[in-house]
Design a protein around this motif. Structure first.
Motif, PDB file in Angstrom:
ATOM      1  N   LEU A 161       0.820  -1.210   0.000  1.00  0.00           N
ATOM      2  CA  LEU A 161       0.000   0.000   0.000  1.00  0.00           C
ATOM      3  C   LEU A 161       0.856   1.263   0.000  1.00  0.00           C
ATOM      4  O   LEU A 161       0.549   2.234  -0.712  1.00  0.00           O
ATOM      5  N   LEU A 162       1.921   1.253   0.775  1.00  0.00           N
ATOM      6  CA  LEU A 162       2.822   2.408   0.794  1.00  0.00           C
ATOM      7  C   LEU A 162       3.506   2.588  -0.555  1.00  0.00           C
ATOM      8  O   LEU A 162       3.685   3.714  -1.042  1.00  0.00           O
ATOM      9  N   TYR A 163       3.880   1.486  -1.183  1.00  0.00           N
ATOM     10  CA  TYR A 163       4.477   1.552  -2.516  1.00  0.00           C
ATOM     11  C   TYR A 163       3.476   2.131  -3.515  1.00  0.00           C
ATOM     12  O   TYR A 163       3.819   2.988  -4.336  1.00  0.00           O
ATOM     13  N   ALA A 164       2.219   1.668  -3.437  1.00  0.00           N
ATOM     14  CA  ALA A 164       1.192   2.152  -4.360  1.00  0.00           C
ATOM     15  C   ALA A 164       0.961   3.648  -4.168  1.00  0.00           C
ATOM     16  O   ALA A 164       0.833   4.397  -5.151  1.00  0.00           O
ATOM     17  N   ARG A 165       0.938   4.091  -2.930  1.00  0.00           N
ATOM     18  CA  ARG A 165       0.728   5.523  -2.684  1.00  0.00           C
ATOM     19  C   ARG A 165       1.851   6.354  -3.290  1.00  0.00           C
ATOM     20  O   ARG A 165       1.596   7.395  -3.918  1.00  0.00           O
ATOM     21  N   THR A 166       3.073   5.911  -3.108  1.00  0.00           N
ATOM     22  CA  THR A 166       4.221   6.637  -3.680  1.00  0.00           C
ATOM     23  C   THR A 166       4.135   6.684  -5.203  1.00  0.00           C
ATOM     24  O   THR A 166       4.392   7.726  -5.824  1.00  0.00           O
ATOM     25  N   GLN A 167       3.755   5.567  -5.809  1.00  0.00           N
ATOM     26  CA  GLN A 167       3.633   5.507  -7.254  1.00  0.00           C
ATOM     27  C   GLN A 167       2.513   6.418  -7.768  1.00  0.00           C
ATOM     28  O   GLN A 167       2.668   7.082  -8.805  1.00  0.00           O
ATOM     29  N   PHE A 188      -4.837   9.003 -11.903  1.00  0.00           N
ATOM     30  CA  PHE A 188      -5.904   8.011 -12.026  1.00  0.00           C
ATOM     31  C   PHE A 188      -5.425   6.778 -12.778  1.00  0.00           C
ATOM     32  O   PHE A 188      -5.653   5.643 -12.346  1.00  0.00           O
ATOM     33  N   LYS A 189      -4.766   6.981 -13.888  1.00  0.00           N
ATOM     34  CA  LYS A 189      -4.313   5.855 -14.714  1.00  0.00           C
ATOM     35  C   LYS A 189      -3.327   4.977 -13.940  1.00  0.00           C
ATOM     36  O   LYS A 189      -3.416   3.739 -13.976  1.00  0.00           O
ATOM     37  N   ARG A 190      -2.410   5.606 -13.230  1.00  0.00           N
ATOM     38  CA  ARG A 190      -1.426   4.824 -12.459  1.00  0.00           C
ATOM     39  C   ARG A 190      -2.114   4.066 -11.324  1.00  0.00           C
ATOM     40  O   ARG A 190      -1.811   2.888 -11.073  1.00  0.00           O
ATOM     41  N   SER A 191      -3.048   4.723 -10.646  1.00  0.00           N
ATOM     42  CA  SER A 191      -3.773   4.078  -9.554  1.00  0.00           C
ATOM     43  C   SER A 191      -4.588   2.892 -10.064  1.00  0.00           C
ATOM     44  O   SER A 191      -4.617   1.822  -9.449  1.00  0.00           O
ATOM     45  N   TYR A 192      -5.239   3.082 -11.197  1.00  0.00           N
ATOM     46  CA  TYR A 192      -6.063   2.020 -11.779  1.00  0.00           C
ATOM     47  C   TYR A 192      -5.206   0.813 -12.164  1.00  0.00           C
ATOM     48  O   TYR A 192      -5.584  -0.336 -11.910  1.00  0.00           O
ATOM     49  N   GLU A 193      -4.051   1.073 -12.777  1.00  0.00           N
ATOM     50  CA  GLU A 193      -3.158  -0.024 -13.180  1.00  0.00           C
ATOM     51  C   GLU A 193      -2.643  -0.797 -11.966  1.00  0.00           C
ATOM     52  O   GLU A 193      -2.556  -2.031 -11.993  1.00  0.00           O
ATOM     53  N   MET A 202      -4.186  -1.054  -9.123  1.00  0.00           N
ATOM     54  CA  MET A 202      -5.329  -1.823  -8.615  1.00  0.00           C
ATOM     55  C   MET A 202      -5.452  -3.145  -9.368  1.00  0.00           C
ATOM     56  O   MET A 202      -5.645  -4.211  -8.756  1.00  0.00           O
ATOM     57  N   GLU A 203      -5.352  -3.087 -10.689  1.00  0.00           N
ATOM     58  CA  GLU A 203      -5.475  -4.300 -11.497  1.00  0.00           C
ATOM     59  C   GLU A 203      -4.384  -5.320 -11.159  1.00  0.00           C
ATOM     60  O   GLU A 203      -4.623  -6.532 -11.177  1.00  0.00           O
ATOM     61  N   LYS A 204      -3.185  -4.842 -10.820  1.00  0.00           N
ATOM     62  CA  LYS A 204      -2.066  -5.734 -10.583  1.00  0.00           C
ATOM     63  C   LYS A 204      -1.979  -6.212  -9.131  1.00  0.00           C
ATOM     64  O   LYS A 204      -1.579  -7.357  -8.865  1.00  0.00           O
ATOM     65  N   LYS A 205      -2.349  -5.348  -8.198  1.00  0.00           N
ATOM     66  CA  LYS A 205      -2.044  -5.616  -6.791  1.00  0.00           C
ATOM     67  C   LYS A 205      -3.248  -5.965  -5.915  1.00  0.00           C
ATOM     68  O   LYS A 205      -3.138  -6.791  -5.004  1.00  0.00           O
ATOM     69  N   LEU A 206      -4.385  -5.345  -6.152  1.00  0.00           N
ATOM     70  CA  LEU A 206      -5.482  -5.397  -5.182  1.00  0.00           C
ATOM     71  C   LEU A 206      -6.000  -6.817  -4.949  1.00  0.00           C
ATOM     72  O   LEU A 206      -6.317  -7.540  -5.891  1.00  0.00           O
ATOM     73  N   TRP A 257     -10.414   1.288  -3.417  1.00  0.00           N
ATOM     74  CA  TRP A 257      -8.961   1.061  -3.406  1.00  0.00           C
ATOM     75  C   TRP A 257      -8.205   2.370  -3.197  1.00  0.00           C
ATOM     76  O   TRP A 257      -7.269   2.444  -2.403  1.00  0.00           O
ATOM     77  N   TYR A 258      -8.612   3.408  -3.896  1.00  0.00           N
ATOM     78  CA  TYR A 258      -7.945   4.713  -3.838  1.00  0.00           C
ATOM     79  C   TYR A 258      -7.964   5.265  -2.411  1.00  0.00           C
ATOM     80  O   TYR A 258      -6.952   5.735  -1.891  1.00  0.00           O
ATOM     81  N   ASN A 259      -9.125   5.196  -1.773  1.00  0.00           N
ATOM     82  CA  ASN A 259      -9.211   5.678  -0.395  1.00  0.00           C
ATOM     83  C   ASN A 259      -8.396   4.812   0.557  1.00  0.00           C
ATOM     84  O   ASN A 259      -7.802   5.324   1.514  1.00  0.00           O
ATOM     85  N   ARG A 260      -8.380   3.514   0.310  1.00  0.00           N
ATOM     86  CA  ARG A 260      -7.580   2.612   1.157  1.00  0.00           C
ATOM     87  C   ARG A 260      -6.101   2.933   1.032  1.00  0.00           C
ATOM     88  O   ARG A 260      -5.373   2.966   2.034  1.00  0.00           O
ATOM     89  N   VAL A 261      -5.638   3.162  -0.180  1.00  0.00           N
ATOM     90  CA  VAL A 261      -4.216   3.462  -0.387  1.00  0.00           C
ATOM     91  C   VAL A 261      -3.816   4.715   0.371  1.00  0.00           C
ATOM     92  O   VAL A 261      -2.763   4.757   1.023  1.00  0.00           O
TER      93      VAL A 261
END
Length: 583
Positions: free
Chosen positions: A216-222, A246-251, A253-257, A576-580
């Motif tokens: 989650l911390l990695y995703a937030r930084t990205q 948005f695009k980076r967050s969505y990608e 999500m698809e890979k990690k969530l 997912w976005y709010n969780r990150v």
């Protein structure tokens, strides 16, 4: 004499040892019983059956807000004012245009399914004040369920809603509403509140951070430092506050969530997706998430999120007592459900529920989840700033009307701009205080450009509801009893520019979408000036907005099988976005 004294001492010593052994056995029995009682029964083995004295586990970290009794306008028969809205819309043309035939046995099958579901033992055990220990209890519950099912066909007529209380607002929201002359939080101010929630939430640097925490911390930084995207073949840049993020967050999500779905609980309140009607969003999401091989994990240790799969619609239909104007038993049911899962697992207690989420479209969901699910991420159709919507935690859920579940995209689209001759259109029930005001100002053919009806006139050659939506430039979306309305998504579905008249309504996916790029927001107090506001929009600006409506439409469509960037993925992304950003 000495030997006699020694024998007496030996005898007393043996008796003392027997007493100690007996006391030890009693202690072991009591300890074992307490463990079983708390571990497997939530401490309720000897609980009273009274609703007023239902056992409350101390294992759940919850707020201390008291359960409130709802006043008249807020509490309907469980069909609620939204059911009135569907009935009246269908009479104006919705049913005629959307439904392709119907099964004559639908009602009978729904009734039989409802009764069989309520017979389930685990569901009975969750009902406040009911234990499923005798046949008489089952018969009584089945009889009550039968009555409840019949009551879903009835509707109570209520007065308009009074001004909402601000007791549940955060200090930041109260500040915005105080400085605003209108008492309304604008879209721009909502974004400021969202950014404040992001910056005020300090990332947790745990000494023993788990793999999930690190992800989650990695995703937030990205997401905060995304690669720049200026143009995308699928996503139109002006529709988003920041397309790159948005695009980076969505990608990611698809890979990690990964989501863990609790299996506990039985139908009809749990695990029963309702796919038809105006509350269909929660049902379609439940169905598609549970069947997802991409996002669902069976290992809770790998989960970034935990889903509470209950239906707010079925909660009302199953438990609400018509005329009671109280939701206490509904709230208690959810509390009992949390007691059950928190006594079986430690995931809820570990975070206080902050990594858990619910998806609920019924109007009453905010009040029902405010007490015991306060820390959850709540995806709500009734996303009202003035009723405690929490920016950075809660999610605005789109309200979608599905009349034919097997064909959710039937009649998609509308006429081209050149054939949209009607300036503005609205038809629907006069719920709340706002719609009668809209009708008084613009109804009754006062202006040929403004087609505002409580009910579409029935005569030969008259347009249906759907035809009006497809033929109008602007589709008016006024609030009813609550801020949300399915007309917002209907307007996008028929490629009509939505005109939202609902103060303090948080539009769906607002943390990602720039709604002012494709929708018009009108303050409730400005209804008398509605036409002037619309005609002041230039033709060039209108065409631009209508084009963007068609581009953003993909985010609000249900598909039989989920597709990239559709409504299922957008709802999941907001959660997912709010969780990150809580990490």
């Amino acid at each position: 004499m000495l030997n006699l004294w020694e024998q007496l001492l030996v005898y007393e010593s043996e008796e003392a040892m027997k007493l100690l052994r007996f006391a030890g056995l009693v202690f072991i029995f009591i300890s074992t019983f307490q463990f079983v009682n708390i571990r497997y029964y939530g401490g309720s083995m000897f609980s009273l059956s009274s609703q007023d004295k239902f056992p409350v586990s101390s294992s759940i970290d919850v707020s201390t807000e008291p359960v409130r009794t709802l006043s008249g306008p807020e509490r309907l028969n469980f069909s609620s004012s939204r059911s009135i809205e569907v009935d009246e819309e269908e009479s104006t043309g919705l049913e005629e245009d959307h439904v392709i035939g119907s099964d004559k046995n639908d009602t009978v099958q729904a009734h039989d399914s409802f009764i069989e579901d309520v017979k389930d033992k685990e569901t009975l055990d969750l009902l406040p004040g009911i234990r499923s220990s005798t046949n008489e209890t089952y018969e009584k519950i089945v009889e009550d369920a039968d009555t409840a099912f019949e009551n879903t066909r009835k509707v109570e007529i209520l007065e308009s809603k009074t001004d909402p209380s601000v007791d549940n607002l955060s200090s930041e929201v109260k500040k915005f509403m105080k400085v605003s002359n209108s008492g309304v939080v604008s879209i721009t101010e909502m974004m400021n509140l969202l950014h404040q929630s992001r910056t005020s939430h300090v990332s947790l640097k745990l000494k023993r951070s788990s793999t999930v925490d690190q992800e989650l911390l990695y995703a937030r930084t990205q997401i905060e430092n995304p690669p720049l995207i200026e143009n995308d073949p699928l996503l139109h840049t002006p529709l988003y506050w920041n397309l790159s993020m948005f695009k980076r967050s969505y990608e990611l999500m698809e890979k990690k969530l990964k989501v863990y779905v609790y299996r506990e609980g039985k139908r009809p309140v749990l695990h029963k997706p309702v796919l038809k009607g105006i509350y269909a969003s929660e049902g379609w999401f439940m169905k598609q998430l549970k069947s997802s091989r991409t996002f669902v994990t069976k290992d809770p240790r790998k989960a970034h999120l935990f889903y509470l799969p209950f239906s707010s619609k079925m909660l009302e239909e199953t438990l609400y007592v018509p005329g009671s104007h109280s939701d206490q038993n509904l709230i208690q049911f959810l509390k009992n459900y949390l007691d059950m899962i928190s006594s079986k697992y430690n995931f809820w207690n570990k975070t206080g529920g902050s990594d858990h989420f619910l998806v609920a479209c019924h109007d009453w969901a905010p009040s029902e989840t405010r007490q015991y699910m306060a820390k959850c991420i709540r995806a709500l159709c009734n996303s009202d700033v003035s009723e405690g919507f929490v920016f950075g935690k809660d999610v605005a859920l789109p309200e979608t009307t599905i009349l034919v579940p097997r064909r959710p995209l039937r009649a998609l689209g509308g006429k081209p701009v050149s054939q949209r001759q009607i300036l503005a259109f609205f038809a629907g029930g006069m719920h709340g205080y706002l719609r009668p005001l809209l009708l008084r100002n613009w109804g009754g053919n006062r202006d040929p450009d403004m087609k505002i009806f409580s009910e579409i006139p029935k005569s030969k050659g008259k347009k249906s509801y759907m035809e009006y939506m497809k033929s109008s430039k602007f589709c008016i979306c006024p609030k009813g009893h609550e801020v949300n309305s399915p007309r917002v998504v209907e307007a996008l579905f028929y490629e009509c520019v939505p005109v939202i008249i609902s103060d303090n309504f948080v539009p769906p996916f607002f943390e990602v979408l720039n709604w002012e790029a494709f929708a018009v927001f009108v303050l409730e107090k400005d209804i008398p000036d509605l036409k002037n506001i619309l005609v002041s929009i230039t033709e060039e600006r209108y065409r631009e907005m209508q084009t963007r409506v068609k581009m953003v439409q993909k985010h609000f469509l249900w598909h039989s099988k989920p597709e990239r960037f559709d409504i299922f993925h957008m709802i999941l992304h907001s959660i997912w976005y709010n969780r990150v950003f809580q990490s």
